[in-house]
Design a protein around this motif. Structure first.
Motif, PDB file in Angstrom:
ATOM      1  N   LYS A  60       0.816  -1.207   0.000  1.00 38.52           N
ATOM      2  CA  LYS A  60       0.000   0.000   0.000  1.00 38.52           C
ATOM      3  C   LYS A  60       0.852   1.262   0.000  1.00 38.52           C
ATOM      4  N   ASP A  61       2.138   1.147   0.395  1.00 40.14           N
ATOM      5  CA  ASP A  61       3.049   2.293   0.368  1.00 40.14           C
ATOM      6  C   ASP A  61       3.678   2.482  -1.006  1.00 40.14           C
ATOM      7  N   LEU A  62       4.184   1.391  -1.593  1.00 43.24           N
ATOM      8  CA  LEU A  62       4.997   1.504  -2.806  1.00 43.24           C
ATOM      9  C   LEU A  62       4.186   1.492  -4.096  1.00 43.24           C
ATOM     10  N   MET A  63       3.105   0.715  -4.167  1.00 42.92           N
ATOM     11  CA  MET A  63       2.364   0.605  -5.425  1.00 42.92           C
ATOM     12  C   MET A  63       1.826   1.945  -5.927  1.00 42.92           C
ATOM     13  N   PRO A  64       1.229   2.794  -5.073  1.00 41.68           N
ATOM     14  CA  PRO A  64       0.766   4.094  -5.582  1.00 41.68           C
ATOM     15  C   PRO A  64       1.900   4.948  -6.142  1.00 41.68           C
ATOM     16  N   VAL A  65       3.087   4.859  -5.529  1.00 39.37           N
ATOM     17  CA  VAL A  65       4.239   5.622  -6.022  1.00 39.37           C
ATOM     18  C   VAL A  65       4.646   5.132  -7.409  1.00 39.37           C
ATOM     19  N   LEU A  66       4.754   3.805  -7.571  1.00 38.50           N
ATOM     20  CA  LEU A  66       5.116   3.251  -8.878  1.00 38.50           C
ATOM     21  C   LEU A  66       4.061   3.572  -9.925  1.00 38.50           C
ATOM     22  N   ALA A  67       2.793   3.550  -9.525  1.00 41.86           N
ATOM     23  CA  ALA A  67       1.715   3.854 -10.479  1.00 41.86           C
ATOM     24  C   ALA A  67       1.815   5.281 -10.990  1.00 41.86           C
ATOM     25  N   SER A  68       2.205   6.209 -10.126  1.00 38.52           N
ATOM     26  CA  SER A  68       2.253   7.622 -10.526  1.00 38.52           C
ATOM     27  C   SER A  68       3.284   7.880 -11.614  1.00 38.52           C
ATOM     28  N   LEU A  69       4.313   7.045 -11.709  1.00 41.61           N
ATOM     29  CA  LEU A  69       5.398   7.295 -12.655  1.00 41.61           C
ATOM     30  C   LEU A  69       4.931   7.217 -14.103  1.00 41.61           C
ATOM     31  N   GLY A  70       3.868   6.491 -14.371  1.00 46.66           N
ATOM     32  CA  GLY A  70       3.363   6.387 -15.732  1.00 46.66           C
ATOM     33  C   GLY A  70       2.359   7.451 -16.089  1.00 46.66           C
ATOM     34  N   ALA A 112       8.550  20.777 -11.379  1.00 48.95           N
ATOM     35  CA  ALA A 112       9.262  20.619 -10.101  1.00 48.95           C
ATOM     36  C   ALA A 112      10.204  19.425 -10.172  1.00 48.95           C
ATOM     37  N   SER A 113      11.094  19.338  -9.197  1.00 48.87           N
ATOM     38  CA  SER A 113      11.950  18.168  -9.008  1.00 48.87           C
ATOM     39  C   SER A 113      11.378  17.354  -7.851  1.00 48.87           C
ATOM     40  N   TYR A 114      11.430  16.029  -7.973  1.00 48.72           N
ATOM     41  CA  TYR A 114      10.766  15.142  -7.023  1.00 48.72           C
ATOM     42  C   TYR A 114      11.748  14.155  -6.408  1.00 48.72           C
ATOM     43  N   HIS A 115      11.485  13.860  -5.142  1.00 53.93           N
ATOM     44  CA  HIS A 115      12.331  12.946  -4.363  1.00 53.93           C
ATOM     45  C   HIS A 115      11.378  12.182  -3.450  1.00 53.93           C
ATOM     46  N   ILE A 116      11.150  10.883  -3.742  1.00 51.23           N
ATOM     47  CA  ILE A 116      10.182  10.080  -2.994  1.00 51.23           C
ATOM     48  C   ILE A 116      10.931   8.997  -2.219  1.00 51.23           C
ATOM     49  N   ALA A 117      10.734   8.954  -0.912  1.00 49.47           N
ATOM     50  CA  ALA A 117      11.387   7.967  -0.046  1.00 49.47           C
ATOM     51  C   ALA A 117      10.337   7.023   0.529  1.00 49.47           C
ATOM     52  N   VAL A 118      10.524   5.715   0.304  1.00 52.19           N
ATOM     53  CA  VAL A 118       9.591   4.699   0.801  1.00 52.19           C
ATOM     54  C   VAL A 118      10.343   3.793   1.767  1.00 52.19           C
ATOM     55  N   PRO A 119       9.949   3.742   3.038  1.00 47.62           N
ATOM     56  CA  PRO A 119      10.679   2.900   3.995  1.00 47.62           C
ATOM     57  C   PRO A 119      10.459   1.422   3.715  1.00 47.62           C
ATOM     58  N   SER A 120      11.501   0.626   3.881  1.00 44.76           N
ATOM     59  CA  SER A 120      11.368  -0.816   3.726  1.00 44.76           C
ATOM     60  C   SER A 120      10.825  -1.425   5.021  1.00 44.76           C
ATOM     61  N   VAL A 121      10.372  -2.665   4.916  1.00 48.85           N
ATOM     62  CA  VAL A 121       9.740  -3.341   6.048  1.00 48.85           C
ATOM     63  C   VAL A 121      10.804  -3.980   6.943  1.00 48.85           C
ATOM     64  N   ASP A 122      10.642  -3.795   8.223  1.00 53.97           N
ATOM     65  CA  ASP A 122      11.469  -4.469   9.220  1.00 53.97           C
ATOM     66  C   ASP A 122      10.651  -5.646   9.748  1.00 53.97           C
ATOM     67  N   GLY A 125      18.641   1.422  -0.395  1.00 57.58           N
ATOM     68  CA  GLY A 125      19.463   1.175   0.781  1.00 57.58           C
ATOM     69  C   GLY A 125      18.840   0.065   1.590  1.00 57.58           C
ATOM     70  N   GLN A 126      19.425  -0.240   2.699  1.00 60.73           N
ATOM     71  CA  GLN A 126      18.897  -1.313   3.541  1.00 60.73           C
ATOM     72  C   GLN A 126      17.543  -0.946   4.131  1.00 60.73           C
ATOM     73  N   HIS A 127      17.303   0.357   4.282  1.00 62.51           N
ATOM     74  CA  HIS A 127      16.115   0.803   5.010  1.00 62.51           C
ATOM     75  C   HIS A 127      15.136   1.615   4.172  1.00 62.51           C
ATOM     76  N   VAL A 128      15.460   1.857   2.893  1.00 57.72           N
ATOM     77  CA  VAL A 128      14.616   2.782   2.132  1.00 57.72           C
ATOM     78  C   VAL A 128      14.827   2.593   0.635  1.00 57.72           C
ATOM     79  N   LEU A 129      13.807   2.891  -0.139  1.00 61.07           N
ATOM     80  CA  LEU A 129      13.900   3.045  -1.589  1.00 61.07           C
ATOM     81  C   LEU A 129      13.640   4.509  -1.901  1.00 61.07           C
ATOM     82  N   VAL A 130      14.550   5.129  -2.638  1.00 64.12           N
ATOM     83  CA  VAL A 130      14.421   6.535  -3.009  1.00 64.12           C
ATOM     84  C   VAL A 130      14.264   6.618  -4.524  1.00 64.12           C
ATOM     85  N   ILE A 131      13.255   7.348  -4.981  1.00 67.71           N
ATOM     86  CA  ILE A 131      13.001   7.531  -6.407  1.00 67.71           C
ATOM     87  C   ILE A 131      13.104   9.023  -6.711  1.00 67.71           C
ATOM     88  N   GLU A 132      13.960   9.379  -7.674  1.00 69.22           N
ATOM     89  CA  GLU A 132      14.181  10.781  -8.013  1.00 69.22           C
ATOM     90  C   GLU A 132      13.895  11.014  -9.490  1.00 69.22           C
TER      91      GLU A 132
END
Length: 614
Positions: free
Chosen positions: A506-516, A542-552, A529-536
């Motif tokens: 529910k966190d990552l799918m909406p972000v990936l959907a927006s790219l199209g 505008a310039s965009y920077h989206i950070a999605v935390p990974s699951v622990d 990274g070990q704790h996050v996915l960053v999409i720039e």
């Protein structure tokens, strides 16, 4: 309540079993063939799912059942018939009780049917609603089952949610589609441009067009291209298609409105994701007061010192964070922080984005959002007027926190120093991202409806190798059953795994959907990274920077290492605002600010809530 619902469902199962047993007994009667030749009992048209019970059901229930409902019950009867014929020895004694138990063990009518007919078969035969697991039971049963299932299947995760009635944006004056098309057609034609994902296509057969060269074609994506099935040159259809394409173009929107729409689009859930017309909001316990809970609604904050926007949930240490900075001066003269009101945020999401209406309105200011002088409640306002009806208006408001410092709740932002800990980086073209969006994320979101909270849909995995990105989702018995692979570097080593992380779907799918759907300029950078996915990436706005935390998975939560908490900078109240505060102190606080102390929209609908432990 649950006992009553279960008793009602069980009576329905018993009735269906009784119908089947009567039908089996009647078939053995020598006169049954003569009866079935009558108008009411004839078998009717041939169906691929077995015996067509619809005429019998019509005779028994008359017009109280819709055609679709009769079709579903016919399938359920066939599923019971197959079970009975496979195990006749077992059902020799007390078949009614045993068949009712069989339905119950299967999970009800819908699971009984889906266990007998494949989803592909249901879709092929036009039963799309059933294929998407829409129950034939009542709305109340579905709501109760979903709440219970969410609580049962996701127990153990360190999350607590509230199901809140969704805030409904006040409807503007309705404007007919024909009027919209007529008013916007000239502007839409001027803004026409080929789609990013397919600027040119060639078909073997000649294509019919209208005198201006336009046509609407029906095509189907095949393994090695597209197959052309039909062409339409009806004037109304063509004009409607042109305007529909224009309504999706962010780069045709005025900059003052475009920046807000693009930013909120990065985390937008589709309108089809109804959740029983409720929002699933995370509940956070106040560390200073364990008896007090706060709602982690998402807030769009403008940071006056840097000119950046932050879109992230309140009160939590980490969450999806969209940071974007307009390419030109945007907010009119704020040296402090302001936030888009939650009512205005819902207006943009529900009205302008989900209804593709952002190009139907003209803002009163094109390149910036003006400051309101001496307003006791709002700091900035953007007024929108419908292009086809000047009396239809929308207002988007921002609040500062000087008059109401108690609402200056913190929210997570990405810690830029974490960039030094990024372990894998890859560049994707805009075409690559469009493929991920349309073939993976959009399809998942459109099909998931209100089952986004189920355990099978909880997690997804992103694996980056030296050659490709692999996206896996939808689990069965702990194994991902849906897998997608996209090559970003043909010369790379696919055996070299650079990163593999899991995320809440529910966190990552909406972000990936927006790219199209966003008009991206240049490449998109994925940093893992070990704790996050960053999409720039960047657009013309505008310039965009989206950070999605990974699951622990050890702590049953999300990682917090890549995030910081930010509290809004509060300005000093004007003389007028100070006077307003003194009056409020005497008369009691007003509720014009739509952020209540716990961070929720403050409406009467928020009084009745349903708790769901996850």
């Amino acid at each position: 309540m649950f006992k009553d619902l279960h008793a009602t469902r069980k009576r329905g199962w018993e009735n269906l079993v009784n119908i089947l047993m009567w039908w089996l007994q009647a078939k053995q009667d020598n006169h049954f063939d003569a009866i079935t030749l009558g108008d009411e009992f004839r078998q009717g048209r041939e169906v691929s799912h077995g015996h067509n019970f619809s005429p019998l059901l019509k005779h028994l229930f008359g017009l109280t059942l819709s055609d679709q409902h009769r079709n579903k019950l016919s399938r359920a009867l066939n599923a019971l018939l197959k079970e009975y014929e496979r195990n006749q020895e077992m059902y020799a004694n007390n078949p009614e009780i045993k068949l009712v138990g069989f339905i119950q063990n299967k999970g009800g009518f819908v699971q009984l049917i889906k266990g007998t007919y494949s989803k592909a078969q249901l879709r092929a035969e036009g039963d799309f609603e059933l294929a998407e697991e829409v129950a034939i039971t009542t709305h109340e049963e579905r709501a109760a089952e979903e709440a219970a299932l969410t609580e049962a299947e996701m127990a153990g995760w360190n999350f607590k949610f509230k199901l809140l009635p969704r805030y409904t944006v006040k409807e503007t004056r309705p404007v007919k589609d024909e009027v919209v098309t007529e008013k916007l057609l000239k502007e839409a034609i001027a803004q026409m441009a080929p789609l990013l994902t397919g600027a040119a296509a060639t078909f073997d057969d000649p294509m019919l067009t209208d005198p201006k060269g336009y046509a609407v074609a029906l095509v189907k994506r095949e393994a090695k291209g597209f197959t052309h099935y039909n062409t339409m040159i009806d004037k109304k259809v063509i004009e409607s298609a042109i305007v529909n394409g224009y309504r999706k173009k962010f780069d045709a929107c005025a900059m003052s409105l475009r920046v807000l729409c693009e930013g909120l689009r990065t985390q937008l859930l589709p309108a089809t994701l109804k959740l029983k017309q409720k929002d699933l909001i995370q509940v956070v316990t106040d560390p200073t007061n364990p008896n007090e809970e706060k709602l982690a609604r998402t807030r769009l904050l403008f940071k006056g010192a840097t000119g950046e926007f932050f879109l992230s949930p309140l009160h939590v240490k980490s969450g999806v964070v969209t940071t974007f900075k307009p390419k030109t001066s945007f907010m009119d003269a704020p040296y402090f922080d302001v936030a888009l009101t939650n009512i205005s945020k819902c207006t943009v999401e529900q009205k302008l984005l989900n209804q593709l209406a952002f190009n139907l309105y003209t803002p009163d200011h094109i390149g910036r959002i003006p400051k309101l002088e001496n307003d006791p409640v709002y700091s900035h306002r953007l007024s929108l007027t419908h292009k086809a009806d000047e009396k239809s208006k929308l207002f988007l408001h921002f609040n500062s926190f000087d008059a109401v410092p108690q609402f200056a709740h913190s929210q997570p932002v990405y810690d830029r120093e974490y960039d030094s800990r990024i372990s894998a980086t890859c560049k994707l073209t805009d075409l690559n991202c469009a493929a991920i969006s349309k073939r993976v994320a959009d399809m998942w979101l459109q099909g998931i409806d209100d089952h986004i909270t189920r355990e099978a849909n909880l997690l997804m995995q992103v694996t980056v190798t030296g050659q490709s990105i692999k996206i896996s989702h939808t689990q069965k018995s702990g194994v991902f059953i849906a897998k997608h692979r996209l090559v970003y570097d043909q010369s790379g080593d696919d055996a070299l795994v650079l990163s593999e992380q899991r995320f809440f779907t529910k966190d990552l799918m909406p972000v990936l959907a927006s790219l199209g759907h966003l008009p991206i300029d240049g490449d998109v950078v994925f940093k893992l990274g070990q704790h996050v996915l960053v999409i720039e990436f960047a657009t013309g706005a505008a310039s965009y920077h989206i950070a999605v935390p990974s699951v622990d998975e050890n702590s049953k939560g999300v990682h917090t290492e890549a995030f910081q908490n930010y509290s809004p900078l509060i300005g000093h109240p004007s003389q007028e605002q100070a006077n307003e505060q003194r009056i409020d102190a005497l008369l009691g606080t007003h509720d014009l600010n739509d952020y209540s102390p716990d961070g929720a929209i403050y409406t009467h609908d928020d009084i009745e809530t349903t708790y769901v432990e996850i």
